[in-house]
Design a protein around this motif. Structure first.
Motif, PDB file in Angstrom:
ATOM      1  N   PHE A 231       1.676  -7.925 -12.521  1.00 45.19           N
ATOM      2  CA  PHE A 231       1.863  -6.957 -11.442  1.00 45.19           C
ATOM      3  C   PHE A 231       0.816  -5.858 -11.455  1.00 45.19           C
TER       4      PHE A 231
ATOM      5  N   LEU B  50      10.399  -2.762  -8.495  1.00 48.34           N
ATOM      6  CA  LEU B  50       9.687  -3.746  -7.676  1.00 48.34           C
ATOM      7  C   LEU B  50      10.637  -4.848  -7.212  1.00 48.34           C
TER       8      LEU B  50
ATOM      9  N   ILE C 181       4.098 -12.452  -6.252  1.00 46.97           N
ATOM     10  CA  ILE C 181       3.726 -11.168  -6.852  1.00 46.97           C
ATOM     11  C   ILE C 181       2.893 -10.358  -5.860  1.00 46.97           C
TER      12      ILE C 181
ATOM     13  N   ARG D  48       4.005  -6.782  -4.309  1.00 45.47           N
ATOM     14  CA  ARG D  48       3.124  -5.603  -4.469  1.00 45.47           C
ATOM     15  C   ARG D  48       2.766  -4.980  -3.128  1.00 45.47           C
TER      16      ARG D  48
END
Length: 65
Positions: free
Chosen positions: A42, A7, A57, A61
């Motif tokens: 997450f 990520l 975040i 995502r």
């Protein structure tokens, strides 16, 4: 945790170059958080109490895989 690394690598490739200094600072703060807490945030198991971190975040995502 490898999943978090993926990520963050995606963010560094797609988000970091265009990020403001403030947003880069938020990302650096995110890196200081414990992996287990990051994972819960997450994955949506727990809400992040910090609005700036929570916003980043969500943006991470939303990046394409």
């Amino acid at each position: 945790m490898r999943e978090l690394d993926q990520l963050f690598e995606r963010w560094l490739a797609h988000g970091w170059p265009a990020a403001s200094e403030a947003e880069r600072g938020v990302f650096l703060r995110l890196l200081d958080c414990e992996d287990d807490r990051l994972w819960r945030w997450f994955m949506g198991y727990e809400a992040c109490p910090d609005a700036a971190l929570s916003g980043l975040i969500a943006r991470i995502r939303a990046l394409p895989a």
